[in-house]
Design a protein around this motif. Sequence first.
Motif, PDB file in Angstrom:
ATOM      1  N   THR A   1       0.833  -1.198   0.000  1.00 47.40           N
ATOM      2  CA  THR A   1       0.000   0.000   0.000  1.00 47.40           C
ATOM      3  C   THR A   1       0.869   1.250   0.000  1.00 47.40           C
ATOM      4  N   MET A   2       2.002   1.197   0.692  1.00 45.91           N
ATOM      5  CA  MET A   2       2.922   2.339   0.694  1.00 45.91           C
ATOM      6  C   MET A   2       3.617   2.494  -0.655  1.00 45.91           C
ATOM      7  N   ASP A   3       3.674   1.432  -1.453  1.00 41.97           N
ATOM      8  CA  ASP A   3       4.259   1.513  -2.791  1.00 41.97           C
ATOM      9  C   ASP A   3       3.240   1.930  -3.840  1.00 41.97           C
ATOM     10  N   TYR A   4       2.058   1.318  -3.812  1.00 37.06           N
ATOM     11  CA  TYR A   4       1.092   1.475  -4.902  1.00 37.06           C
ATOM     12  C   TYR A   4      -0.223   2.114  -4.487  1.00 37.06           C
ATOM     13  N   GLY A   5      -0.362   2.534  -3.247  1.00 35.51           N
ATOM     14  CA  GLY A   5      -1.627   3.062  -2.752  1.00 35.51           C
ATOM     15  C   GLY A   5      -1.923   4.469  -3.228  1.00 35.51           C
ATOM     16  N   ASP A   6      -3.108   4.924  -2.888  1.00 31.72           N
ATOM     17  CA  ASP A   6      -3.560   6.277  -3.220  1.00 31.72           C
ATOM     18  C   ASP A   6      -3.799   7.043  -1.936  1.00 31.72           C
ATOM     19  N   VAL A   7      -3.153   8.189  -1.803  1.00 32.06           N
ATOM     20  CA  VAL A   7      -3.328   9.042  -0.625  1.00 32.06           C
ATOM     21  C   VAL A   7      -4.615   9.832  -0.802  1.00 32.06           C
ATOM     22  N   ASP A   8      -5.466   9.806   0.210  1.00 31.73           N
ATOM     23  CA  ASP A   8      -6.708  10.579   0.192  1.00 31.73           C
ATOM     24  C   ASP A   8      -6.400  11.974   0.740  1.00 31.73           C
ATOM     25  N   PHE A   9      -6.110  12.906  -0.148  1.00 32.25           N
ATOM     26  CA  PHE A   9      -5.683  14.240   0.264  1.00 32.25           C
ATOM     27  C   PHE A   9      -6.818  15.076   0.831  1.00 32.25           C
ATOM     28  N   SER A  10      -8.069  14.669   0.616  1.00 31.23           N
ATOM     29  CA  SER A  10      -9.168  15.471   1.158  1.00 31.23           C
ATOM     30  C   SER A  10      -9.217  15.392   2.688  1.00 31.23           C
ATOM     31  N   ILE A  11      -8.721  14.298   3.255  1.00 29.88           N
ATOM     32  CA  ILE A  11      -8.710  14.173   4.711  1.00 29.88           C
ATOM     33  C   ILE A  11      -7.297  14.030   5.273  1.00 29.88           C
ATOM     34  N   SER A  12      -6.299  13.954   4.427  1.00 33.77           N
ATOM     35  CA  SER A  12      -4.917  13.780   4.865  1.00 33.77           C
ATOM     36  C   SER A  12      -4.183  15.106   4.953  1.00 33.77           C
ATOM     37  N   ASN A  13      -2.900  15.011   5.317  1.00 33.02           N
ATOM     38  CA  ASN A  13      -1.991  16.158   5.393  1.00 33.02           C
ATOM     39  C   ASN A  13      -2.469  17.196   6.403  1.00 33.02           C
ATOM     40  N   LYS A  14      -3.048  16.735   7.496  1.00 34.21           N
ATOM     41  CA  LYS A  14      -3.509  17.614   8.570  1.00 34.21           C
ATOM     42  C   LYS A  14      -2.606  17.406   9.790  1.00 34.21           C
ATOM     43  N   PRO A  15      -2.360  18.456  10.560  1.00 35.83           N
ATOM     44  CA  PRO A  15      -1.545  18.296  11.776  1.00 35.83           C
ATOM     45  C   PRO A  15      -2.193  17.310  12.740  1.00 35.83           C
ATOM     46  N   PHE A  16      -1.355  16.436  13.310  1.00 37.66           N
ATOM     47  CA  PHE A  16      -1.854  15.413  14.225  1.00 37.66           C
ATOM     48  C   PHE A  16      -0.731  14.998  15.156  1.00 37.66           C
ATOM     49  N   GLU A  17      -0.848  15.301  16.422  1.00 39.06           N
ATOM     50  CA  GLU A  17       0.099  14.896  17.459  1.00 39.06           C
ATOM     51  C   GLU A  17       1.563  15.177  17.090  1.00 39.06           C
ATOM     52  N   GLY A  18       1.837  16.357  16.596  1.00 36.26           N
ATOM     53  CA  GLY A  18       3.211  16.738  16.272  1.00 36.26           C
ATOM     54  C   GLY A  18       3.688  16.286  14.907  1.00 36.26           C
ATOM     55  N   GLY A  19       2.850  15.642  14.150  1.00 38.62           N
ATOM     56  CA  GLY A  19       3.190  15.200  12.801  1.00 38.62           C
ATOM     57  C   GLY A  19       2.033  15.508  11.867  1.00 38.62           C
ATOM     58  N   LYS A  20       1.984  14.808  10.744  1.00 42.14           N
ATOM     59  CA  LYS A  20       0.869  14.950   9.816  1.00 42.14           C
ATOM     60  C   LYS A  20       0.282  13.569   9.568  1.00 42.14           C
ATOM     61  N   ILE A  21      -1.041  13.522   9.524  1.00 43.77           N
ATOM     62  CA  ILE A  21      -1.725  12.242   9.354  1.00 43.77           C
ATOM     63  C   ILE A  21      -2.040  12.023   7.877  1.00 43.77           C
TER      64      ILE A  21
END
Length: 128
Positions: free
Chosen positions: A76-96
């Motif tokens: 999944t980390m090689d061929y998956g699709d990132v859902d940017f509509s709910i991703s790339n948000k700050p979460f506990e000192g990182g990004k989810i």
Amino acid sequence: MKFSVRLAYYLGGLLLGTVFVVYFLQAKADARDVSFCYFPNCRVLQDLRSKSLEIAPKADSIFQKKWVNLDDVKKTMDYGDVDFSISNKPFEGGKIYFIEGKNTKGESITVTMVNYEKKVVLTDIKKD
């Protein structure tokens, strides 16, 4: 200056420029650690793969159920699709990040990861 002379200069310059471009691109493509990754999905997945992976206790308990394994997550980390509509948000000192992929049985899964500066934490895996 005659047209034929101008055409000769133009074609000579075009040929010389083409040789330089092919030479430099070939040298870049021959390097083993170079990848051409310009789209946002590819860049995020490449960044996640480049860091050490830690598994949260919740994700580890999901692995114990045997419907998904670490190889499925890596694919999944090689061929998956990132859902940017709910991703790339700050979460506990990182990004989810929420990455959609498939397990070995062909079932759709969503992998939840938190991207920190030096590591990636696998927090959850869900069947869709």
